[in-house]
Design a protein around this motif. Structure first.
Motif, PDB file in Angstrom:
ATOM      1  N   MET A 102      13.874   6.045   4.846  1.00  0.00           N
ATOM      2  CA  MET A 102      14.108   4.617   4.611  1.00  0.00           C
ATOM      3  C   MET A 102      12.785   3.837   4.674  1.00  0.00           C
ATOM      4  O   MET A 102      12.499   3.007   3.809  1.00  0.00           O
ATOM      5  CB  MET A 102      15.087   4.048   5.628  1.00  0.00           C
ATOM      6  CG  MET A 102      15.366   2.561   5.436  1.00  0.00           C
ATOM      7  SD  MET A 102      16.201   1.801   6.833  1.00  0.00           S
ATOM      8  CE  MET A 102      14.966   1.921   8.106  1.00  0.00           C
ATOM      9  N   ALA A 103      11.967   4.127   5.683  1.00  0.00           N
ATOM     10  CA  ALA A 103      10.685   3.424   5.818  1.00  0.00           C
ATOM     11  C   ALA A 103       9.777   3.719   4.623  1.00  0.00           C
ATOM     12  O   ALA A 103       9.090   2.816   4.121  1.00  0.00           O
ATOM     13  CB  ALA A 103      10.002   3.840   7.116  1.00  0.00           C
ATOM     14  N   LEU A 104       9.790   4.962   4.151  1.00  0.00           N
ATOM     15  CA  LEU A 104       8.975   5.316   2.988  1.00  0.00           C
ATOM     16  C   LEU A 104       9.452   4.592   1.734  1.00  0.00           C
ATOM     17  O   LEU A 104       8.626   4.123   0.933  1.00  0.00           O
ATOM     18  CB  LEU A 104       9.003   6.831   2.766  1.00  0.00           C
ATOM     19  CG  LEU A 104       8.229   7.676   3.783  1.00  0.00           C
ATOM     20  CD1 LEU A 104       8.571   9.150   3.626  1.00  0.00           C
ATOM     21  CD2 LEU A 104       6.741   7.447   3.640  1.00  0.00           C
ATOM     22  N   ILE A 105      10.749   4.471   1.562  1.00  0.00           N
ATOM     23  CA  ILE A 105      11.283   3.773   0.382  1.00  0.00           C
ATOM     24  C   ILE A 105      10.919   2.289   0.430  1.00  0.00           C
ATOM     25  O   ILE A 105      10.532   1.704  -0.589  1.00  0.00           O
ATOM     26  CB  ILE A 105      12.803   3.990   0.255  1.00  0.00           C
ATOM     27  CG1 ILE A 105      13.105   5.466  -0.018  1.00  0.00           C
ATOM     28  CG2 ILE A 105      13.382   3.142  -0.866  1.00  0.00           C
ATOM     29  CD1 ILE A 105      14.575   5.825   0.027  1.00  0.00           C
ATOM     30  N   PHE A 106      11.020   1.674   1.612  1.00  0.00           N
ATOM     31  CA  PHE A 106      10.589   0.280   1.729  1.00  0.00           C
ATOM     32  C   PHE A 106       9.098   0.147   1.426  1.00  0.00           C
ATOM     33  O   PHE A 106       8.677  -0.788   0.739  1.00  0.00           O
ATOM     34  CB  PHE A 106      10.893  -0.276   3.127  1.00  0.00           C
ATOM     35  CG  PHE A 106      12.249  -0.895   3.253  1.00  0.00           C
ATOM     36  CD1 PHE A 106      12.576  -2.065   2.594  1.00  0.00           C
ATOM     37  CD2 PHE A 106      13.220  -0.292   4.034  1.00  0.00           C
ATOM     38  CE1 PHE A 106      13.827  -2.637   2.708  1.00  0.00           C
ATOM     39  CE2 PHE A 106      14.478  -0.853   4.162  1.00  0.00           C
ATOM     40  CZ  PHE A 106      14.786  -2.025   3.498  1.00  0.00           C
ATOM     41  N   LYS A 107       8.299   1.094   1.917  1.00  0.00           N
ATOM     42  CA  LYS A 107       6.860   1.043   1.668  1.00  0.00           C
ATOM     43  C   LYS A 107       6.559   1.175   0.178  1.00  0.00           C
ATOM     44  O   LYS A 107       5.667   0.502  -0.345  1.00  0.00           O
ATOM     45  CB  LYS A 107       6.158   2.148   2.461  1.00  0.00           C
ATOM     46  CG  LYS A 107       4.667   1.932   2.606  1.00  0.00           C
ATOM     47  CD  LYS A 107       4.020   3.016   3.429  1.00  0.00           C
ATOM     48  CE  LYS A 107       4.198   2.740   4.887  1.00  0.00           C
ATOM     49  NZ  LYS A 107       3.392   3.640   5.741  1.00  0.00           N
ATOM     50  N   ILE A 108       7.312   2.021  -0.512  1.00  0.00           N
ATOM     51  CA  ILE A 108       7.137   2.161  -1.967  1.00  0.00           C
ATOM     52  C   ILE A 108       7.403   0.825  -2.653  1.00  0.00           C
ATOM     53  O   ILE A 108       6.665   0.421  -3.550  1.00  0.00           O
ATOM     54  CB  ILE A 108       8.052   3.267  -2.531  1.00  0.00           C
ATOM     55  CG1 ILE A 108       7.549   4.644  -2.105  1.00  0.00           C
ATOM     56  CG2 ILE A 108       8.130   3.187  -4.059  1.00  0.00           C
ATOM     57  CD1 ILE A 108       8.494   5.781  -2.424  1.00  0.00           C
ATOM     58  N   SER A 109       8.450   0.118  -2.209  1.00  0.00           N
ATOM     59  CA  SER A 109       8.754  -1.176  -2.840  1.00  0.00           C
ATOM     60  C   SER A 109       7.640  -2.189  -2.591  1.00  0.00           C
ATOM     61  O   SER A 109       7.279  -2.949  -3.489  1.00  0.00           O
ATOM     62  CB  SER A 109      10.108  -1.711  -2.369  1.00  0.00           C
ATOM     63  OG  SER A 109      10.049  -2.175  -1.044  1.00  0.00           O
ATOM     64  N   TYR A 110       7.066  -2.190  -1.393  1.00  0.00           N
ATOM     65  CA  TYR A 110       5.986  -3.131  -1.087  1.00  0.00           C
ATOM     66  C   TYR A 110       4.717  -2.809  -1.885  1.00  0.00           C
ATOM     67  O   TYR A 110       4.043  -3.713  -2.386  1.00  0.00           O
ATOM     68  CB  TYR A 110       5.668  -3.132   0.412  1.00  0.00           C
ATOM     69  CG  TYR A 110       6.833  -3.547   1.281  1.00  0.00           C
ATOM     70  CD1 TYR A 110       7.744  -4.530   0.877  1.00  0.00           C
ATOM     71  CD2 TYR A 110       7.053  -2.946   2.505  1.00  0.00           C
ATOM     72  CE1 TYR A 110       8.814  -4.889   1.670  1.00  0.00           C
ATOM     73  CE2 TYR A 110       8.122  -3.311   3.308  1.00  0.00           C
ATOM     74  CZ  TYR A 110       8.995  -4.280   2.882  1.00  0.00           C
ATOM     75  OH  TYR A 110      10.055  -4.642   3.677  1.00  0.00           O
ATOM     76  N   VAL A 111       4.407  -1.522  -2.013  1.00  0.00           N
ATOM     77  CA  VAL A 111       3.210  -1.134  -2.774  1.00  0.00           C
ATOM     78  C   VAL A 111       3.419  -1.433  -4.261  1.00  0.00           C
ATOM     79  O   VAL A 111       2.494  -1.901  -4.937  1.00  0.00           O
ATOM     80  CB  VAL A 111       2.858   0.352  -2.536  1.00  0.00           C
ATOM     81  CG1 VAL A 111       1.697   0.781  -3.417  1.00  0.00           C
ATOM     82  CG2 VAL A 111       2.523   0.600  -1.075  1.00  0.00           C
ATOM     83  N   ALA A 112       4.633  -1.202  -4.755  1.00  0.00           N
ATOM     84  CA  ALA A 112       4.918  -1.521  -6.161  1.00  0.00           C
ATOM     85  C   ALA A 112       4.782  -3.024  -6.402  1.00  0.00           C
ATOM     86  O   ALA A 112       4.253  -3.447  -7.439  1.00  0.00           O
ATOM     87  CB  ALA A 112       6.314  -1.040  -6.546  1.00  0.00           C
ATOM     88  N   LEU A 113       5.239  -3.829  -5.457  1.00  0.00           N
ATOM     89  CA  LEU A 113       5.072  -5.279  -5.573  1.00  0.00           C
ATOM     90  C   LEU A 113       3.589  -5.640  -5.563  1.00  0.00           C
ATOM     91  O   LEU A 113       3.146  -6.499  -6.345  1.00  0.00           O
ATOM     92  CB  LEU A 113       5.810  -5.999  -4.448  1.00  0.00           C
ATOM     93  CG  LEU A 113       5.728  -7.515  -4.459  1.00  0.00           C
ATOM     94  CD1 LEU A 113       6.391  -8.085  -5.715  1.00  0.00           C
ATOM     95  CD2 LEU A 113       6.365  -8.099  -3.210  1.00  0.00           C
ATOM     96  N   SER A 114       2.811  -4.971  -4.722  1.00  0.00           N
ATOM     97  CA  SER A 114       1.365  -5.217  -4.680  1.00  0.00           C
ATOM     98  C   SER A 114       0.711  -4.870  -6.007  1.00  0.00           C
ATOM     99  O   SER A 114      -0.159  -5.609  -6.494  1.00  0.00           O
ATOM    100  CB  SER A 114       0.712  -4.384  -3.573  1.00  0.00           C
ATOM    101  OG  SER A 114       1.249  -4.719  -2.329  1.00  0.00           O
ATOM    102  N   VAL A 115       1.120  -3.755  -6.604  1.00  0.00           N
ATOM    103  CA  VAL A 115       0.582  -3.369  -7.911  1.00  0.00           C
ATOM    104  C   VAL A 115       0.922  -4.437  -8.946  1.00  0.00           C
ATOM    105  O   VAL A 115       0.074  -4.839  -9.752  1.00  0.00           O
ATOM    106  CB  VAL A 115       1.124  -1.985  -8.354  1.00  0.00           C
ATOM    107  CG1 VAL A 115       0.777  -1.707  -9.804  1.00  0.00           C
ATOM    108  CG2 VAL A 115       0.574  -0.889  -7.472  1.00  0.00           C
ATOM    109  N   GLY A 116       2.160  -4.905  -8.926  1.00  0.00           N
ATOM    110  CA  GLY A 116       2.582  -5.919  -9.884  1.00  0.00           C
ATOM    111  C   GLY A 116       1.817  -7.222  -9.730  1.00  0.00           C
ATOM    112  O   GLY A 116       1.342  -7.804 -10.717  1.00  0.00           O
ATOM    113  N   LEU A 117       1.685  -7.691  -8.489  1.00  0.00           N
ATOM    114  CA  LEU A 117       0.963  -8.950  -8.253  1.00  0.00           C
ATOM    115  C   LEU A 117      -0.523  -8.811  -8.572  1.00  0.00           C
ATOM    116  O   LEU A 117      -1.117  -9.701  -9.183  1.00  0.00           O
ATOM    117  CB  LEU A 117       1.163  -9.398  -6.803  1.00  0.00           C
ATOM    118  CG  LEU A 117       2.587  -9.807  -6.429  1.00  0.00           C
ATOM    119  CD1 LEU A 117       2.675 -10.144  -4.948  1.00  0.00           C
ATOM    120  CD2 LEU A 117       3.074 -10.958  -7.282  1.00  0.00           C
TER     121      LEU A 117
END
Length: 173
Positions: A102-117
């Motif tokens: 679960m923590a890894l999946i949340f981290k993936i979402s945060y990093v993907a958001l960082s890539v997008g921004l």
């Protein structure tokens, strides 16, 4: 059995993509360091046809900013697949819902958001820079990562709820 084979295949694909983004980040870094150390011809083919020679001739600080943007984007994309590899490593089919995944999946979402921004900021910067100096536009691919971040965040939230339900069921047994 079929699901396990799909997971193994996706793990292999994740490794391939991870290594590809690492190579991209490393190649851009090495060639740009060579460019800054006096090999100005290297700016004409920075990586896979990216020509930043006009930016380098215009201003080396802008060249460094664009190179940092490209390296950071490739590195963050590689990190997403690194995290995905860890998801496959920690996935247990007997108890599929656990806190580590679960923590890894949340981290993936945060990093993907960082890539997008970062991609949106980079796109605005390169568009502004294109008005000052002529160069071939760089395809940064940002909007898909913002959408992916939202989808992965929703999946992570559902995963969190599944963990709660699983722990409630274990307590009642």
């Amino acid at each position: 059995m079929k699901t396990k084979q799909i997971f193994k295949t996706m793990n292999i694909v994740s490794w391939i993509v991870f290594i590809g983004f690492c190579i991209k980040a490393g190649a851009i870094t090495i060639v740009s360091v060579m460019s800054l150390s006096g090999h100005t011809n290297a700016t004409k083919d920075l990586y896979m046809g990216i020509d930043l020679s006009n930016i380098y001739a215009f201003n080396s600080a802008h060249f460094i900013c664009v190179v940092l943007l490209l390296v950071l984007m490739a590195s963050l994309k590689a990190y997403i697949f690194y995290l995905l590899i860890h998801v496959f490593k920690h996935m247990d089919f007997n108890h599929p819902f656990n806190d580590v995944v679960m923590a890894l999946i949340f981290k993936i979402s945060y990093v993907a958001l960082s890539v997008g921004l970062l991609g949106i900021i980079g796109k605005a910067y390169t568009t502004w820079l294109a008005s000052k100096v002529v160069f071939a536009q760089i395809d940064i691919e940002a909007s898909a990562y913002i959408f992916m971040a939202g989808v992965v965040f929703i999946i992570a939230s559902l995963y969190r709820r599944a963990i709660e339900i699983q722990s409630e069921n274990e307590l009642t047994i």
